[in-house]
Design a protein around this motif. Structure first.
Motif, PDB file in Angstrom:
ATOM      1  N   LEU A   8      -0.705  12.292  -1.908  1.00 31.65           N
ATOM      2  CA  LEU A   8      -1.080  13.300  -0.926  1.00 31.65           C
ATOM      3  C   LEU A   8      -0.244  14.555  -1.128  1.00 31.65           C
ATOM      4  O   LEU A   8       0.969  14.470  -1.328  1.00 31.65           O
ATOM      5  CB  LEU A   8      -0.875  12.767   0.490  1.00 31.65           C
ATOM      6  CG  LEU A   8      -1.566  11.445   0.834  1.00 31.65           C
ATOM      7  CD1 LEU A   8      -1.248  11.033   2.261  1.00 31.65           C
ATOM      8  CD2 LEU A   8      -3.066  11.547   0.626  1.00 31.65           C
ATOM      9  N   PRO A   9      -0.856  15.727  -1.065  1.00 32.27           N
ATOM     10  CA  PRO A   9      -0.088  16.967  -1.245  1.00 32.27           C
ATOM     11  C   PRO A   9       0.861  17.199  -0.085  1.00 32.27           C
ATOM     12  O   PRO A   9       0.530  16.937   1.071  1.00 32.27           O
ATOM     13  CB  PRO A   9      -1.172  18.048  -1.294  1.00 32.27           C
ATOM     14  CG  PRO A   9      -2.322  17.473  -0.545  1.00 32.27           C
ATOM     15  CD  PRO A   9      -2.293  15.994  -0.820  1.00 32.27           C
ATOM     16  N   MET A  10       2.046  17.695  -0.398  1.00 32.73           N
ATOM     17  CA  MET A  10       3.016  17.989   0.642  1.00 32.73           C
ATOM     18  C   MET A  10       2.590  19.249   1.383  1.00 32.73           C
ATOM     19  O   MET A  10       2.169  20.236   0.782  1.00 32.73           O
ATOM     20  CB  MET A  10       4.408  18.168   0.021  1.00 32.73           C
ATOM     21  CG  MET A  10       4.957  16.903  -0.605  1.00 32.73           C
ATOM     22  SD  MET A  10       6.557  17.154  -1.407  1.00 32.73           S
ATOM     23  CE  MET A  10       7.565  17.626   0.006  1.00 32.73           C
ATOM     24  N   GLY A  11       2.696  19.211   2.707  1.00 26.24           N
ATOM     25  CA  GLY A  11       2.358  20.381   3.506  1.00 26.24           C
ATOM     26  C   GLY A  11       0.894  20.743   3.477  1.00 26.24           C
ATOM     27  O   GLY A  11       0.541  21.903   3.671  1.00 26.24           O
ATOM     28  N   GLY A  12       0.025  19.761   3.273  1.00 23.50           N
ATOM     29  CA  GLY A  12      -1.397  20.056   3.160  1.00 23.50           C
ATOM     30  C   GLY A  12      -2.187  19.861   4.431  1.00 23.50           C
ATOM     31  O   GLY A  12      -3.395  20.094   4.447  1.00 23.50           O
ATOM     32  N   GLY A  13      -1.533  19.393   5.510  1.00 24.49           N
ATOM     33  CA  GLY A  13      -2.258  19.141   6.747  1.00 24.49           C
ATOM     34  C   GLY A  13      -2.910  17.774   6.799  1.00 24.49           C
ATOM     35  O   GLY A  13      -3.666  17.478   7.723  1.00 24.49           O
ATOM     36  N   LEU A  14      -2.609  16.926   5.821  1.00 21.69           N
ATOM     37  CA  LEU A  14      -3.172  15.577   5.783  1.00 21.69           C
ATOM     38  C   LEU A  14      -2.248  14.543   6.415  1.00 21.69           C
ATOM     39  O   LEU A  14      -2.581  13.360   6.456  1.00 21.69           O
ATOM     40  CB  LEU A  14      -3.493  15.170   4.335  1.00 21.69           C
ATOM     41  CG  LEU A  14      -4.514  16.032   3.605  1.00 21.69           C
ATOM     42  CD1 LEU A  14      -4.678  15.562   2.154  1.00 21.69           C
ATOM     43  CD2 LEU A  14      -5.865  16.019   4.316  1.00 21.69           C
ATOM     44  N   GLY A  15      -1.092  14.982   6.885  1.00 25.32           N
ATOM     45  CA  GLY A  15      -0.174  14.073   7.570  1.00 25.32           C
ATOM     46  C   GLY A  15       0.608  13.168   6.648  1.00 25.32           C
ATOM     47  O   GLY A  15       1.126  12.138   7.100  1.00 25.32           O
ATOM     48  N   GLY A  16       0.743  13.532   5.386  1.00 24.90           N
ATOM     49  CA  GLY A  16       1.381  12.646   4.424  1.00 24.90           C
ATOM     50  C   GLY A  16       2.800  12.252   4.784  1.00 24.90           C
ATOM     51  O   GLY A  16       3.158  11.073   4.757  1.00 24.90           O
ATOM     52  N   GLY A  17       3.626  13.234   5.157  1.00 26.04           N
ATOM     53  CA  GLY A  17       5.011  12.926   5.504  1.00 26.04           C
ATOM     54  C   GLY A  17       5.109  12.039   6.732  1.00 26.04           C
ATOM     55  O   GLY A  17       5.892  11.081   6.765  1.00 26.04           O
ATOM     56  N   SER A  18       4.295  12.339   7.754  1.00 19.84           N
ATOM     57  CA  SER A  18       4.305  11.528   8.968  1.00 19.84           C
ATOM     58  C   SER A  18       3.814  10.114   8.689  1.00 19.84           C
ATOM     59  O   SER A  18       4.350   9.130   9.216  1.00 19.84           O
ATOM     60  CB  SER A  18       3.418  12.178  10.042  1.00 19.84           C
ATOM     61  OG  SER A  18       3.963  13.403  10.467  1.00 19.84           O
ATOM     62  N   SER A  19       2.782  10.006   7.855  1.00 18.68           N
ATOM     63  CA  SER A  19       2.259   8.689   7.508  1.00 18.68           C
ATOM     64  C   SER A  19       3.274   7.880   6.705  1.00 18.68           C
ATOM     65  O   SER A  19       3.449   6.678   6.920  1.00 18.68           O
ATOM     66  CB  SER A  19       0.959   8.836   6.714  1.00 18.68           C
ATOM     67  OG  SER A  19       0.360   7.578   6.474  1.00 18.68           O
ATOM     68  N   ASN A  20       3.974   8.548   5.789  1.00 19.33           N
ATOM     69  CA  ASN A  20       5.033   7.871   5.035  1.00 19.33           C
ATOM     70  C   ASN A  20       6.095   7.322   5.975  1.00 19.33           C
ATOM     71  O   ASN A  20       6.544   6.174   5.838  1.00 19.33           O
ATOM     72  CB  ASN A  20       5.693   8.844   4.052  1.00 19.33           C
ATOM     73  CG  ASN A  20       4.798   9.319   2.924  1.00 19.33           C
ATOM     74  OD1 ASN A  20       5.103  10.307   2.278  1.00 19.33           O
ATOM     75  ND2 ASN A  20       3.682   8.644   2.684  1.00 19.33           N
ATOM     76  N   ALA A  21       6.503   8.139   6.957  1.00 12.42           N
ATOM     77  CA  ALA A  21       7.518   7.698   7.912  1.00 12.42           C
ATOM     78  C   ALA A  21       7.018   6.518   8.731  1.00 12.42           C
ATOM     79  O   ALA A  21       7.756   5.551   8.974  1.00 12.42           O
ATOM     80  CB  ALA A  21       7.898   8.854   8.844  1.00 12.42           C
ATOM     81  N   ALA A  22       5.750   6.569   9.153  1.00 11.75           N
ATOM     82  CA  ALA A  22       5.184   5.470   9.935  1.00 11.75           C
ATOM     83  C   ALA A  22       5.142   4.182   9.120  1.00 11.75           C
ATOM     84  O   ALA A  22       5.439   3.091   9.641  1.00 11.75           O
ATOM     85  CB  ALA A  22       3.771   5.833  10.402  1.00 11.75           C
ATOM     86  N   THR A  23       4.784   4.289   7.855  1.00  8.59           N
ATOM     87  CA  THR A  23       4.736   3.100   7.001  1.00  8.59           C
ATOM     88  C   THR A  23       6.121   2.494   6.830  1.00  8.59           C
ATOM     89  O   THR A  23       6.286   1.266   6.836  1.00  8.59           O
ATOM     90  CB  THR A  23       4.113   3.453   5.640  1.00  8.59           C
ATOM     91  OG1 THR A  23       2.724   3.771   5.830  1.00  8.59           O
ATOM     92  CG2 THR A  23       4.212   2.301   4.650  1.00  8.59           C
ATOM     93  N   VAL A  24       7.140   3.345   6.703  1.00  9.02           N
ATOM     94  CA  VAL A  24       8.505   2.834   6.601  1.00  9.02           C
ATOM     95  C   VAL A  24       8.908   2.119   7.887  1.00  9.02           C
ATOM     96  O   VAL A  24       9.464   1.005   7.857  1.00  9.02           O
ATOM     97  CB  VAL A  24       9.487   3.977   6.267  1.00  9.02           C
ATOM     98  CG1 VAL A  24      10.936   3.523   6.453  1.00  9.02           C
ATOM     99  CG2 VAL A  24       9.275   4.454   4.838  1.00  9.02           C
ATOM    100  N   LEU A  25       8.638   2.725   9.033  1.00  7.00           N
ATOM    101  CA  LEU A  25       9.011   2.095  10.307  1.00  7.00           C
ATOM    102  C   LEU A  25       8.305   0.750  10.481  1.00  7.00           C
ATOM    103  O   LEU A  25       8.938  -0.260  10.826  1.00  7.00           O
ATOM    104  CB  LEU A  25       8.655   3.018  11.468  1.00  7.00           C
ATOM    105  CG  LEU A  25       9.477   4.303  11.612  1.00  7.00           C
ATOM    106  CD1 LEU A  25       8.911   5.164  12.736  1.00  7.00           C
ATOM    107  CD2 LEU A  25      10.953   4.003  11.857  1.00  7.00           C
ATOM    108  N   ALA A  26       6.994   0.733  10.256  1.00  9.75           N
ATOM    109  CA  ALA A  26       6.235  -0.503  10.448  1.00  9.75           C
ATOM    110  C   ALA A  26       6.609  -1.551   9.409  1.00  9.75           C
ATOM    111  O   ALA A  26       6.726  -2.746   9.716  1.00  9.75           O
ATOM    112  CB  ALA A  26       4.738  -0.207  10.399  1.00  9.75           C
ATOM    113  N   GLY A  27       6.791  -1.107   8.162  1.00 11.96           N
ATOM    114  CA  GLY A  27       7.139  -2.056   7.100  1.00 11.96           C
ATOM    115  C   GLY A  27       8.524  -2.649   7.293  1.00 11.96           C
ATOM    116  O   GLY A  27       8.718  -3.862   7.138  1.00 11.96           O
TER     117      GLY A  27
END
Length: 283
Positions: free
Chosen positions: A94-113
């Motif tokens: 996912l492109p960084m800063g593209g409005g697709l939520g990549g950074g937030s989704s990465n953080a969520a995956t780390v928390l849940a995982g």
């Protein structure tokens, strides 16, 4: 339990984004429809017994301590009091800063995982509350469903949206979210609507209040939006820079994507109502 987990971190689209007010702290009150899509990064979390948090795949120009997945791991470690650690690696699509939520989704995956890998037993609600400290979009990825969102994007109601095919274009420019939200010409007083009206009105009721300002400040975004609009109604996601159009068939989406790909990084994705992370972890 395995000493390692490899998990998806899916993207999202804002099918609509209305700005209905501004808060005393400078944040904006929003109404939006988040839709999960089947485009994702992949993260691998490998258990450590020495309490260290290591990043195996650093990002050029970003200090490891500033990386959102490292911050997420440290936040969960500190909050839970665990003495376990983790080595994190990411396959970034996912492109960084593209409005697709990549950074937030990465953080969520780390928390849940890590909740599973470290056997913490925290609820999704607890993880979402933690995630909000990292970003307003993190909770939607923790809960893992398409959702109607209000507040700064953290007040979520699960919804079932249509699941079309999307053509997503990145116009190869980075949009500054703070710059857009600080723009004096930004619409901040859209009339609030109910979730029912938003869903019943469908595409005809949907717009992105940030779009006019982004098009004005970033001509490359305007060019891509105008090009895509030849084939289907196009819209910005978040503050961009990514934009998208919907198609009923994969064939039509891929035909347009092939043309777009001659000019811009382009993806074809399917809309989802349940996140692949939800499927993998059951959170």
């Amino acid at each position: 339990m395995s000493a390692s987990l490899t998990l998806p971190a899916p993207a999202k689209l804002n099918r609509m984004l209305h700005i209905v007010g501004r808060r005393y702290d400078g944040y904006h009150e929003l109404q939006t429809l988040f839709q999960i899509i089947d485009l994702n990064d992949r993260l691998t979390l490998s258990l450590r017994e020495d309490s260290e948090i290591q990043l195996a795949t650093p990002i050029s120009g970003v200090a490891n301590e500033d990386n959102l997945i490292v911050r997420a791991a440290r936040l969960l470690q500190r909050t839970s009091g665990t003495t376990k650690g983790v080595t994190l690696s990411i396959e970034k699509k996912l492109p960084m800063g593209g409005g697709l939520g990549g950074g937030s989704s990465n953080a969520a995956t780390v928390l849940a995982g890590l909740n599973q890998l470290w056997q913490l037993g925290l609820s999704c609600e607890a993880l979402a509350t933690l995630g909000l400290q990292l970003g307003a979009d993190v909770p939607v990825f923790i809960h893992g469903h398409s959702a109607w969102a209000e507040g700064i994007g953290e007040k979520l109601t699960t919804v079932a949206l249509d699941t079309p095919w999307f053509v997503i274009i990145h116009p190869s420019v980075s949009v500054s979210t703070p710059l857009i939200f600080q723009d004096p010409e930004l619409t901040r007083d859209s009339r609030p609507i109910t979730m029912a009206r938003a869903l019943q009105g469908g595409v005809s009721e949907w717009r992105n209040d940030c779009e006019a300002i982004v098009k004005k400040r970033y001509p490359l975004v305007a060019e891509a939006l105008d090009w895509l609009a030849q084939y289907a109604p196009s819209r910005l996601t978040g503050t961009g820079a990514c934009l998208f159009a919907t198609f009923e068939s994969e064939k039509d989406a891929r035909t347009v994507a092939e043309l777009a790909g001659q000019c811009w990084p382009t993806w074809v994705a399917r809309g989802l109502n349940t996140s692949p992370l939800q499927d993998a972890l059951g959170c």
